[in-house]
Design a protein around this motif. Structure first.
Motif, PDB file in Angstrom:
ATOM      1  N   TRP A  86       0.838  -1.210   0.000  1.00  0.00           N
ATOM      2  CA  TRP A  86       0.000   0.000   0.000  1.00  0.00           C
ATOM      3  C   TRP A  86       0.871   1.258   0.000  1.00  0.00           C
ATOM      4  CZ3 TRP A  86      -1.588   2.835   4.847  1.00  0.00           C
ATOM      5  CH2 TRP A  86      -2.481   3.870   4.569  1.00  0.00           C
ATOM      6  N   LEU A  89       2.497   1.809  -3.385  1.00  0.00           N
ATOM      7  CA  LEU A  89       1.591   2.413  -4.368  1.00  0.00           C
ATOM      8  C   LEU A  89       1.394   3.889  -4.086  1.00  0.00           C
ATOM      9  CD1 LEU A  89      -1.205  -0.260  -4.920  1.00  0.00           C
ATOM     10  CD2 LEU A  89       0.282   0.744  -6.648  1.00  0.00           C
ATOM     11  N   ALA A 145      -5.749   2.989  -3.371  1.00  0.00           N
ATOM     12  CA  ALA A 145      -4.451   2.327  -3.343  1.00  0.00           C
ATOM     13  C   ALA A 145      -4.499   1.064  -2.490  1.00  0.00           C
ATOM     14  CB  ALA A 145      -3.387   3.283  -2.816  1.00  0.00           C
ATOM     15  N   GLU A 147      -7.164  -0.942  -2.043  1.00  0.00           N
ATOM     16  CA  GLU A 147      -7.846  -1.995  -2.804  1.00  0.00           C
ATOM     17  C   GLU A 147      -6.939  -2.538  -3.914  1.00  0.00           C
ATOM     18  OE1 GLU A 147     -10.460  -3.456  -2.046  1.00  0.00           O
ATOM     19  OE2 GLU A 147     -11.375  -2.125  -0.564  1.00  0.00           O
ATOM     20  N   THR A 148      -6.177  -1.649  -4.538  1.00  0.00           N
ATOM     21  CA  THR A 148      -5.257  -2.096  -5.589  1.00  0.00           C
ATOM     22  C   THR A 148      -4.163  -2.983  -5.011  1.00  0.00           C
ATOM     23  OG1 THR A 148      -5.664  -0.038  -6.807  1.00  0.00           O
ATOM     24  CG2 THR A 148      -3.727  -1.321  -7.427  1.00  0.00           C
ATOM     25  N   HIS A 152      -3.358  -6.940  -5.686  1.00  0.00           N
ATOM     26  CA  HIS A 152      -2.027  -7.417  -6.077  1.00  0.00           C
ATOM     27  C   HIS A 152      -1.576  -8.560  -5.179  1.00  0.00           C
ATOM     28  CE1 HIS A 152       2.115  -7.348  -7.449  1.00  0.00           C
ATOM     29  NE2 HIS A 152       2.516  -7.175  -6.207  1.00  0.00           N
TER      30      HIS A 152
END
Length: 487
Positions: A86, A89, A145, A147-148, A152
């Motif tokens: 996190w 990102l 970020a 959630e992304t 990943h």
């Protein structure tokens, strides 16, 4: 970096046969005692440390902010790695204008016992970079970020389930260290279920807890006075909450007896084999020489003579209290059992390593030490180890590049202490239809990818039971049992 250089440069130290390259004996009195730039340790009023190495790089300074909190400290498996992903990102999307202003590319690393945020900048930009790292840690607040990053990490878990190399590595860790050290079972990756359970609020709470209570330290590698580095650190983090000074990392690791593990995985036309065991952290040069000799012997026979593999490689996992050394190779599935047996026996070549081969390996180490003199990252990692493990500066253990040249007796001792057949763990990953029949009369454990990537086992639970052949009373024996019986 230390373990990477050892892995790379000691690969040739155990050449099994043929002519060695021309070499000259190292001057151990002058070369092996090399000590990098002197370093100093200071501490802010709130307990945050400042470690400075006066490394004379002509253009850039490498610095890092390190917290004494890694994945062994997490309550939910995968939390620490997710936090690192996190923050990475957030940094990559220019959350902090200060990072963009100095052209800093942040690298975030989460290990067993620490989390490190690192950048390399021009000398004049060090104070601004420190401020930017502080802002990144404190101001990160993007749920997108999160959630992304979560997606990943889910993808990594899923990909591990179809990766023979990753499954073999996890199986080796779990058989070598578990059930007594289950904290390492997933190597911080977590599971699909554990990741799903982590909310954005929980992740921010973990960040806040690390920021407010974990021991922390600034590492500065560049031509700067320690007083200046201290002042920059004070401006960047002097207002942070007080925390205790770091303690020497002490994570108990219990070594388990050798186990033969088979991981059934369909859809691959090769089998992956990994043979290794755990050794104490910071192994002496004799340990990688033993493993290098085994790798060289495996390559000589399996690749050059019988052409049964694409090449054996060193398999080293060294992170704080976690240290495993071994050899890995891919072979045709029909040769899996024979190749595994040969790779195990190849460790015995350590008892026949010649003085010439030892001199050659040491010469390569000395060459690596010279190269490391110009690498700021090496100095940074040594400062990192000093912070994590409580080494004394400036002349503590991590700052001496090489120990004395090992002799044949040291190599033999390392082999007999760590790499006898009874100590070795063997993992085969591949097609069950081809490999399964080969293991019919061999005592082994079958572990599916789902079990390896599944929920973390409790410390009191027993390891998987042997296969049904042993239960039926068929006198099955493992390779190390056969060796002990003279078979």
């Amino acid at each position: 970096m230390k373990r990477f250089v050892l892995s790379l440069l000691l690969a040739a130290s155990g050449c099994a046969s043929g002519e060695l390259m021309r070499y000259s004996l190292p001057d151990t009195e002058t070369d092996l005692a090399f000590v990098p730039a002197s370093s100093e340790r200071t501490q802010l009023g709130n307990g945050i440390g400042v470690l400075t190495s006066g490394f004379e790089h002509p253009a850039t300074t490498t610095l890092a902010l390190v917290f004494g909190r890694g994945y062994v400290d997490e309550r939910v498996p995968g939390m620490a790695m997710l936090l690192g992903a996190w923050l990475q990102l957030e940094a990559d999307t220019n959350l902090s204008p200060g990072l963009d202003a100095v052209g800093a590319v942040v690298s975030i690393d989460v290990g067993t016992t620490s989390t490190r945020l690192m950048v390399t900048v021009e000398h004049r930009d060090v104070p601004a970079a420190m401020q930017a790292l502080s802002q990144l840690l404190v101001q990160a607040d993007s749920e997108l970020a999160f959630e992304t990053a979560k997606g990943h990490q889910r993808g990594l878990v899923a990909s591990h389930g179809r990766s023979p190399a990753q499954l073999a590595r996890l199986a080796l860790v779990q058989s070598t260290l578990s059930p007594s050290s289950t904290v390492f079972d997933s190597l911080g990756l977590g599971t699909a279920a554990s990741l799903e359970s982590i909310s954005f609020a929980a992740l921010k709470a973990a960040r806040n807890d690390m920021f407010t209570s974990a021991s922390a330290c600034w590492l500065v590698v560049g031509p700067h006075d320690s007083n200046a580095a201290h002042a920059w650190a004070e401006a960047a983090s002097g207002s942070w909450p007080h925390r205790a000074s770091p303690k020497v990392v002490d994570v108990p690791v219990t070594k388990q007896p050798g186990v033969f593990t088979f991981v059934p995985l369909r859809g691959f036309d090769t089998a992956t084999i990994l043979v290794g065991t755990s050794v104490p952290p910071d192994p002496k040069p004799a340990v990688p020489i033993v493993v290098g000799a085994a790798m060289a012997r495996s390559n000589h026979v399996m690749r050059e003579l019988t052409q049964k593999t694409y090449g054996a490689r060193l398999a080293v996992l060294d992170d704080g209290p976690l240290s495993l050394w071994g050899v890995t190779a891919r072979v045709p599935p029909k040769d899996a059992k024979d190749a595994a047996g040969f790779m195990m026996s190849s460790f015995g070549t350590a008892e026949t390593v010649t003085g010439q081969q030892l001199d050659y390996g040491t010469t390569r180490l000395v060459a690596a030490a010279y190269e490391q003199r110009s690498l700021a990252i090496v100095h940074l990692l040594r400062l990192h180890e000093a912070f994590e493990r409580g080494y004394t500066l400036p002349a503590g253990a991590p700052f001496q590049s090489l120990s004395a040249q090992p002799g044949p007796e040291q190599v033999t001792r390392a082999y007999r202490k760590h790499f006898l057949v009874k100590h070795l763990h063997v993992v085969i990953v591949g097609d069950p239809d081809v490999i399964g029949p080969q293991l019919k009369n061999v005592t082994h454990v079958v572990r599916t990818p789902e079990e390896i990537l599944g929920p973390r086992r409790a410390a009191h639970e027993e390891a998987p039971a042997p296969t049904s052949d042993a239960e039926k009373g068929r006198g099955t024996v493992s390779p190390w049992e056969a060796e002990a019986a003279g078979g």
